[in-house]
Design a protein around this motif. Structure first.
Motif, PDB file in Angstrom:
ATOM      1  N   GLN A  62     125.114  65.899  91.376  1.00 56.77           N
ATOM      2  CA  GLN A  62     125.196  66.204  90.239  1.00 56.77           C
ATOM      3  C   GLN A  62     123.940  66.429  89.663  1.00 56.77           C
ATOM      4  N   ALA A  63     123.818  67.360  88.546  1.00 62.51           N
ATOM      5  CA  ALA A  63     122.759  67.790  87.814  1.00 62.51           C
ATOM      6  C   ALA A  63     122.679  67.337  86.501  1.00 62.51           C
ATOM      7  N   LEU A  64     121.447  66.576  85.952  1.00 65.94           N
ATOM      8  CA  LEU A  64     121.091  65.993  84.994  1.00 65.94           C
ATOM      9  C   LEU A  64     120.188  66.848  84.105  1.00 65.94           C
ATOM     10  N   MET A  65     120.499  67.528  83.146  1.00 62.31           N
ATOM     11  CA  MET A  65     119.686  68.406  82.446  1.00 62.31           C
ATOM     12  C   MET A  65     119.030  67.605  81.383  1.00 62.31           C
ATOM     13  N   SER A  66     118.085  67.982  81.032  1.00 62.44           N
ATOM     14  CA  SER A  66     116.993  67.367  79.788  1.00 62.44           C
ATOM     15  C   SER A  66     117.556  67.792  78.670  1.00 62.44           C
ATOM     16  N   PRO A  67     117.369  66.959  77.380  1.00 64.98           N
ATOM     17  CA  PRO A  67     117.465  67.916  76.330  1.00 64.98           C
ATOM     18  C   PRO A  67     116.552  69.058  76.130  1.00 64.98           C
ATOM     19  N   HIS A  68     116.865  69.950  75.144  1.00 66.01           N
ATOM     20  CA  HIS A  68     116.046  70.880  74.588  1.00 66.01           C
ATOM     21  C   HIS A  68     114.741  70.318  74.569  1.00 66.01           C
ATOM     22  N   LEU A  69     113.643  70.909  74.996  1.00 67.19           N
ATOM     23  CA  LEU A  69     112.075  70.545  74.737  1.00 67.19           C
ATOM     24  C   LEU A  69     111.268  71.253  73.935  1.00 67.19           C
ATOM     25  N   GLY A  70     111.667  72.827  73.847  1.00 64.99           N
ATOM     26  CA  GLY A  70     110.737  73.801  73.143  1.00 64.99           C
ATOM     27  C   GLY A  70     110.093  74.797  74.250  1.00 64.99           C
ATOM     28  N   ASP A  71     109.226  75.402  73.514  1.00 69.55           N
ATOM     29  CA  ASP A  71     108.395  76.317  74.309  1.00 69.55           C
ATOM     30  C   ASP A  71     107.355  75.980  74.917  1.00 69.55           C
ATOM     31  N   LEU A  72     107.388  76.136  76.381  1.00 75.24           N
ATOM     32  CA  LEU A  72     106.290  75.226  77.102  1.00 75.24           C
ATOM     33  C   LEU A  72     105.042  76.134  77.029  1.00 75.24           C
ATOM     34  N   GLU A  73     104.263  76.296  75.894  1.00 76.47           N
ATOM     35  CA  GLU A  73     103.001  77.184  75.475  1.00 76.47           C
ATOM     36  C   GLU A  73     102.133  76.151  75.080  1.00 76.47           C
ATOM     37  N   SER A  74     102.211  75.045  74.929  1.00 79.55           N
ATOM     38  CA  SER A  74     101.172  74.168  74.342  1.00 79.55           C
ATOM     39  C   SER A  74     101.086  72.780  74.917  1.00 79.55           C
ATOM     40  N   LEU A  75     100.009  72.078  74.740  1.00 76.65           N
ATOM     41  CA  LEU A  75      99.705  70.661  75.276  1.00 76.65           C
ATOM     42  C   LEU A  75     100.921  69.733  74.774  1.00 76.65           C
ATOM     43  N   PRO A  76     101.103  69.763  73.684  1.00 76.17           N
ATOM     44  CA  PRO A  76     102.093  68.912  73.133  1.00 76.17           C
ATOM     45  C   PRO A  76     103.495  68.822  73.620  1.00 76.17           C
ATOM     46  N   ILE A  77     104.055  70.296  73.955  1.00 75.91           N
ATOM     47  CA  ILE A  77     105.181  70.311  74.664  1.00 75.91           C
ATOM     48  C   ILE A  77     105.156  69.913  76.126  1.00 75.91           C
ATOM     49  N   LEU A  78     104.145  70.259  76.733  1.00 77.67           N
ATOM     50  CA  LEU A  78     103.861  69.895  78.076  1.00 77.67           C
ATOM     51  C   LEU A  78     103.859  68.421  78.175  1.00 77.67           C
ATOM     52  N   ARG A  79     103.269  67.632  77.394  1.00 77.65           N
ATOM     53  CA  ARG A  79     103.399  66.074  77.503  1.00 77.65           C
ATOM     54  C   ARG A  79     104.606  65.653  77.307  1.00 77.65           C
ATOM     55  N   ARG A  80     105.415  66.262  76.268  1.00 79.61           N
ATOM     56  CA  ARG A  80     106.835  65.842  75.813  1.00 79.61           C
ATOM     57  C   ARG A  80     107.615  66.077  77.297  1.00 79.61           C
ATOM     58  N   PHE A  81     107.462  67.113  78.069  1.00 82.87           N
ATOM     59  CA  PHE A  81     108.062  67.496  79.278  1.00 82.87           C
ATOM     60  C   PHE A  81     107.905  66.401  80.225  1.00 82.87           C
ATOM     61  N   GLU A  82     106.499  65.792  80.183  1.00 83.38           N
ATOM     62  CA  GLU A  82     106.111  64.900  81.527  1.00 83.38           C
ATOM     63  C   GLU A  82     107.062  63.492  80.736  1.00 83.38           C
ATOM     64  N   GLU A  83     106.823  63.100  79.591  1.00 82.69           N
ATOM     65  CA  GLU A  83     107.275  61.790  79.178  1.00 82.69           C
ATOM     66  C   GLU A  83     108.928  61.897  79.353  1.00 82.69           C
ATOM     67  N   THR A  84     109.595  62.868  79.090  1.00 82.05           N
ATOM     68  CA  THR A  84     110.968  62.924  79.222  1.00 82.05           C
ATOM     69  C   THR A  84     111.328  62.897  80.630  1.00 82.05           C
ATOM     70  N   LEU A  85     110.645  63.783  81.638  1.00 78.36           N
ATOM     71  CA  LEU A  85     110.815  63.659  83.253  1.00 78.36           C
ATOM     72  C   LEU A  85     110.619  62.065  83.484  1.00 78.36           C
ATOM     73  N   THR A  86     109.615  61.590  83.033  1.00 77.42           N
ATOM     74  CA  THR A  86     109.046  60.024  83.475  1.00 77.42           C
ATOM     75  C   THR A  86     110.535  59.137  83.225  1.00 77.42           C
TER      76      THR A  86
END
Length: 762
Positions: free
Chosen positions: A424-448
């Motif tokens: 099974q593959a579990l996709m995250s929701p749409h996070l945005g363009d990974l070009e800024s620190l806030p989006i990177l933080r959201r990536f890490e928070e959602t992955l955790t």
């Protein structure tokens, strides 16, 4: 009695899939009562576990009904059954949850059901006007779940102690609120309040009446909803919409609008039955539909486009607001500034949105997992998800083979990640363009959150080939730090695999058209024809390479690509290029011979969009390509441009510049831009289909995969499907997974699944 007892048999079932939080246990209890079965049912770490005893005939009927009569929101993925030798209990009971490492799934959030809507609109009901009404058939799920199995103490509702009436419903198997974990009422549940941009409360007796009055006066609101904040204004007030764009720093990108019901939606857009179905579905996505003319909303809602993004209310709060709203629609756009993640905490919104919103509508139910609205459009009757988020995540996707412990980090733009558990593959929701620190933080928070929620250890990480993507660097660092196996997959192969999904082991031809992705040969590619066989691909053809003057600047300024295509056949300067300062134009000409090359189809669409619309700049990704589609939607497409392929040493090439030459020739002859755009759409589709037909004859493959951001364009997708089917080919395209880069992480996970299987075989 002994004779009767000897006919009683026992069976134990374990059911996996979307089976918790959807009314599954009361459904089983009612089914058991109907068939006079004894036993028990409970939630467990693997899903729903149950044991039943009865006659062979009753057990057979139970097994059949268990599958055929599922609750509306349930999705069964696996069913295990074994016999039981122990004696049956007295009666049938719903027993306490068994704890342990969870292998079950968190259900997606679901739009308000009709029964709950009736209650909040009924002055005689105790939930009249209550904005957090829900039951087992609707309401928050993913956004409130902190851990699995899904029980109230593991949700953000744990601090709201149920009143006696709510608790009685919660404990009654006959109630549709039996174990509805977010169950609440005005006495015991979450509450809303209003405040100004300084965070000071506004004491009013009727909060929604105040919201409506100020919206009518042109105010901007930040409204806390299900998975985050919306920015809201009157969609018919041009000044208010322009003010929202100015403050949000979103000058042209279209804004979604929410309407009360389908009747209101029909006044704004020319809806098809399929579009109406999806608008009113439990997933309740934003649906892109053709504008009615004259357009009854502010033109700034979706400037220069033929489509408008509509959505219906999907929470009780939205229903109550839209019922009170006297106008036709409200802008309901993501609560963030451009290039920032969605706001979902009260304090965060007051801090980040105080310069945008005049007022805030807040509530005290914490959002555990932020999630934006999903976006969908129809190709005929077939859905194409453009943004996979609320209503769809974290619904699992299938893989061709087992690939446990995989993290696929996705692309740079429209980022999602995918984690895997078994097959099974579990996709995250749409996070945005990974070009800024806030989006990177959201990536890490959602992955955790995903790893904790689904108990996911990691063994390997997969990323794009592009060394400068932030996602690639993130994957490399994580692999080194955690000792994980690192896989890299070519951008367009991941696109193709995202459309093939669990059938990716079977060979197919693939047509991948997007803006840009790094090729394995170092070229900036985006107009590719492959033979794909599992994790292996071979390029059979492409659009002809053209210069990319200014590199990434050509994406922001499509006039540069128009200049590049024109350089193949003329020195004429058409109207759009006359807007560019002469010295800037001359610099771009000089770098044509030494700049990088691209085969990107997205750049071709944008160059023609520049030529036909007269606009020279993309204010958002793909704007001029979207304007080109809007023009084509008004044309007929008679005498489509036929461009013959060229056989080169490295495969077939379709000279893209010839489409620009034909378009310029037609414009000189007085052909309307709408007809030129339609001729291009149909001509490119037919020219590519002819190439694929020839390659099909050579390879014996009839299946053709279509993927990449250009297939967000439903008009072009329909033309391509039609052209391929006329040649007797069988097209496959992204439907549940975005064709744009938002689907890449799933394609990367498919690649990891196939690579693992290949490694094990070798």
């Amino acid at each position: 009695m002994g004779k009767v007892s000897s006919r009683i048999k026992g069976r134990r079932f374990v059911l996996q899939g979307r089976v918790q939080g959807v009314g599954f246990r009361p459904f089983v209890a009612r089914l058991a009562a109907r068939l006079d079965l004894k036993g028990w049912v409970r939630n467990g770490p693997e899903g729903v576990e149950l044991a039943v005893w009865g006659t062979p005939r009753a057990l057979s009927a139970f097994s059949a009904s268990l599958i055929s009569e599922l609750p509306p929101l349930a999705r069964l993925q696996r069913l295990r059954v074994r016999g039981l030798s122990e004696p049956p209990p007295e009666g049938f009971a719903i027993v306490e949850t068994r704890q342990g490492p969870s292998h079950t799934l968190a259900p997606p959030d679901v739009a308000t059901c009709q029964a709950c809507l009736s209650e909040i609109l009924d002055p005689g009901d105790r939930r009249f006007g209550y904005p957090f009404t829900n039951c087992t058939d609707c309401g928050p799920r993913y956004t409130v779940i902190e851990a699995l199995p899904y029980d109230r103490p593991k949700t953000s509702m744990r601090s709201f102690e149920m009143c006696p009436e709510c608790l009685a419903e919660y404990r009654d198997p006959r109630s549709r609120r039996f174990h509805a974990e977010p169950n609440a009422c005005p006495v015991c549940g979450p509450q809303i309040w209003l405040c100004d941009a300084r965070g000071e409360r506004i004491p009013v007796a009727d909060p929604l009446a105040f919201v409506v009055r100020t919206l009518r006066e042109g105010a901007l609101w930040a409204l806390k909803g299900l998975g985050g904040f919306h920015l809201v204004c009157d969609a018919q007030n041009e000044a208010a919409v322009r003010l929202l764009r100015e403050r949000k720093r979103r000058p042209k990108k279209p804004l979604a609008v929410m309407v009360r019901d389908l009747a209101a939606a029909r006044k704004i857009a020319e809806l098809t039955p399929a579009e109406e179905h999806w608008l009113s579905s439990p997933e309740a996505p934003i649906v892109l539909a053709r504008k009615r003319r004259p357009f009854p909303l502010a033109e700034s809602v979706a400037p220069g486009l033929h489509l408008v993004g509509l959505l219906l209310p999907y929470t009780p709060l939205h229903h109550l607001l839209l019922r009170a709203w006297p106008g036709l629609a409200l802008v309901m756009t993501s609560g963030n500034l451009s290039e920032e993640p969605l706001c979902y905490r009260n304090e965060e919104a007051l801090s980040r949105l105080s310069g945008v919103a005049d007022y805030f509508l807040l509530h005290d139910r914490p959002i555990v997992a932020p999630v934006d609205d999903s976006v969908l459009r129809l190709c005929g009757d077939r859905p194409v998800l453009l943004r996979r988020a609320r209503g769809f995540v974290p619904e699992p996707l299938s893989l061709p083979r087992r690939a446990p412990g995989t993290l696929a980090v996705g692309p740079l733009l429209k980022n999602t990640f995918t984690v895997t558990r078994e097959d099974q593959a579990l996709m995250s929701p749409h996070l945005g363009d990974l070009e800024s620190l806030p989006i990177l933080r959201r990536f890490e928070e959602t992955l955790t959150h995903y790893r904790r929620l689904f108990d996911l250890p990691l063994e390997q990480v997969v990323c794009d080939l592009h060394p400068d993507y932030l996602s690639t660097r993130l994957a490399e660092e994580r692999a080194q730090k955690e000792g994980l196996r690192l896989l890299k997959v070519q951008h367009h192969l991941a696109h193709a695999l995202s459309a093939l999904g669990e059938s990716a082991e079977e060979p197919a031809l693939a047509l991948v058209l997007d803006g840009a992705g790094l090729g394995e040969d170092g070229l900036i590619r985006g107009g590719e024809i492959y033979l794909v066989e599992g994790p292996v691909f071979r390029r059979l053809g492409s659009l002809s390479p053209v210069p990319l003057p200014g590199g990434q600047a050509a994406e922001r300024e499509p006039w540069r690509m128009l200049l590049a295509y024109l350089s193949f056949f003329t020195e004429e300067v058409p109207e759009p290029l006359r807007k560019i300062p002469a010295e800037k134009l001359e610099v771009a000409r000089r770098v044509l011979s030494r700049g990088p090359l691209t085969t990107g189809a997205g750049r071709l669409f944008e160059a023609l969009g520049c030529l036909l619309s007269g606009e020279t700049v993309n204010h958002y990704e793909g704007e001029l390509a979207a304007r080109l589609e809007a023009l084509a939607a008004e044309g007929v497409g008679e005498r489509p441009y036929q461009v013959a392929p060229r056989r080169e040493r490295k495969g077939v090439q379709l000279p893209a510049w010839e489409f620009v030459r034909e378009a310029l020739r037609d414009l000189r002859a007085g052909v309307p831009p709408e007809e030129v755009a339609a001729r291009f759409h149909r001509g490119l589709a037919q020219s590519l289909a002819r190439v694929l037909s020839e390659l099909s004859e050579k390879t014996g493959l009839r299946r053709v995969v279509l993927s990449g951001g250009c297939f967000q364009n439903a008009l072009f997708l329909e033309e391509t499907l039609s052209a391929l089917e006329k040649y007797g080919l069988f097209p496959v395209f992204n439907s549940r997974i975005p064709p744009n880069d938002g689907g890449l992480s799933y394609g990367q996970a498919v690649y990891a699944s196939l690579s693992r299987a290949s490694a094990q075989r070798s």
